[in-house]
Design an enzyme around this catalytic site. Structure first.
Site, PDB file in Angstrom:
ATOM      1  N   GLU A 196      -1.628  -9.031  -0.403  1.00  0.00           N
ATOM      2  CA  GLU A 196      -3.015  -9.298  -0.024  1.00  0.00           C
ATOM      3  C   GLU A 196      -3.941  -9.265  -1.236  1.00  0.00           C
ATOM      4  OE1 GLU A 196      -3.841  -8.136   4.410  1.00  0.00           O
ATOM      5  OE2 GLU A 196      -2.888  -6.438   3.407  1.00  0.00           O
TER       6      GLU A 196
ATOM      7  N   GLY B 246       0.107  -4.829   0.978  1.00  0.00           N
ATOM      8  CA  GLY B 246      -1.180  -4.794   0.297  1.00  0.00           C
ATOM      9  C   GLY B 246      -1.139  -5.437  -1.071  1.00  0.00           C
TER      10      GLY B 246
ATOM     11  N   GLU C 124       4.217  -5.823   7.259  1.00  0.00           N
ATOM     12  CA  GLU C 124       3.473  -4.805   8.006  1.00  0.00           C
ATOM     13  C   GLU C 124       3.891  -4.650   9.470  1.00  0.00           C
ATOM     14  OE1 GLU C 124       0.538  -5.766   4.620  1.00  0.00           O
ATOM     15  OE2 GLU C 124       2.092  -6.808   5.777  1.00  0.00           O
TER      16      GLU C 124
ATOM     17  N   ALA D 273       0.853  -1.182   0.000  1.00  0.00           N
ATOM     18  CA  ALA D 273       0.000   0.000   0.000  1.00  0.00           C
ATOM     19  C   ALA D 273       0.895   1.241   0.000  1.00  0.00           C
ATOM     20  CB  ALA D 273      -0.906  -0.008   1.222  1.00  0.00           C
TER      21      ALA D 273
END
Length: 246
Positions: free
Chosen positions: A108, A105, A128, A62
């Site tokens: 994911e 992200g 993370e 992200a």
């Protein structure tokens, strides 16, 4: 065509390319909005989706600059998780063609796909906790379903990354290809899917995504619908005719 997501629409599939190569395709709010718009189209007109990234990477995570500004209310809005869940729940299969960094992200988003293939340069994982957060966009429940609880805990608690061969051994990806063959191999998978009955494919995905306690009842109901379909009759008659000529 520019923007955070470049979409190539074809009759039986869509190729969506994460397109922020200068940021290693880090997933920002504009990308999330583009994924939602894509999902709306694929929910209305189901097609197989191939997800990939530009510039030698899938997605390096992200967008940290945006994450740094998020607070508790933002977490409760499920910003990335909502988009990735919508990807996972698309009617037709999702193929993730992974190259280079597939982290945070980005990983994911890859976990939300039905099929994952990669190049030898893959680096996949969830760092993370090293940034003071958790992988909250699907990793804690999708990754155990893919690789098992023990391996998911290893990856998520250490924050380490896997290379392509280890990811293949773990079952996190199903194949490793040279970079020039990555998209052709993704299209070959989409070709095989397209050769099957679309309704049977959709029902298979529904059964695969159903919780364990829904089986075998959901399988029986989906099969009952297919047993009455004209396409089943046509395909089985063609099979029997071919066998009779053999």
């Amino acid at each position: 065509m520019s923007g955070p997501l470049v979409v190539d629409v074809r009759p039986d599939r869509v190729v969506a390319t994460l397109n922020r190569p200068e940021k290693r395709n880090a997933i920002d709010l504009d990308t999330v909005e583009a994924l939602h718009a894509l999902c709306a189209e694929l929910e209305a007109e189901p097609r197989t989706l191939i997800l990939t990234g530009a510039g030698g990477h899938f997605a390096a995570g992200a967008d940290i600059a945006q994450l740094a500004e998020r607070r508790a209310d933002d977490a409760r809005r499920s910003i990335n998780q909502a988009a990735f869940t919508r990807i996972a729940e698309l009617p037709m299969p999702v193929i993730a063609a992974l190259d280079g960094y597939t982290l945070g992200g980005g990983a994911e988003l890859a976990y939300a796909a039905d099929i994952r293939i990669a190049t030898g340069s893959l680096r996949i994982g969830n760092p993370e906790p090293g940034l003071g957060i958790i992988a909250a966009a699907g990793a804690t429940w999708r990754l155990p379903a893919i690789v098992g609880a023990a391996r998911a805990a290893d990856l998520l608690l250490t924050g380490r990354t896997l290379g392509a061969e280890e990811a293949l051994t773990w079952g996190l990806i199903s194949a490793v290809h040279p970079v020039e063959q990555l998209l052709p191999e993704a299209h070959a998978l989409a070709d095989r899917i397209a050769a099957n009955d679309a309704r049977a494919t959709r029902h298979t995905k529904t059964a695969l995504r159903a919780p364990r306690d829904a089986h075998p009842r959901i399988d029986d109901e989906l099969q009952a619908e297919l047993f009455e379909s004209p396409e089943k009759e046509r395909r089985m008659a063609a099979f029997l005719a071919r066998r009779g000529r053999a």
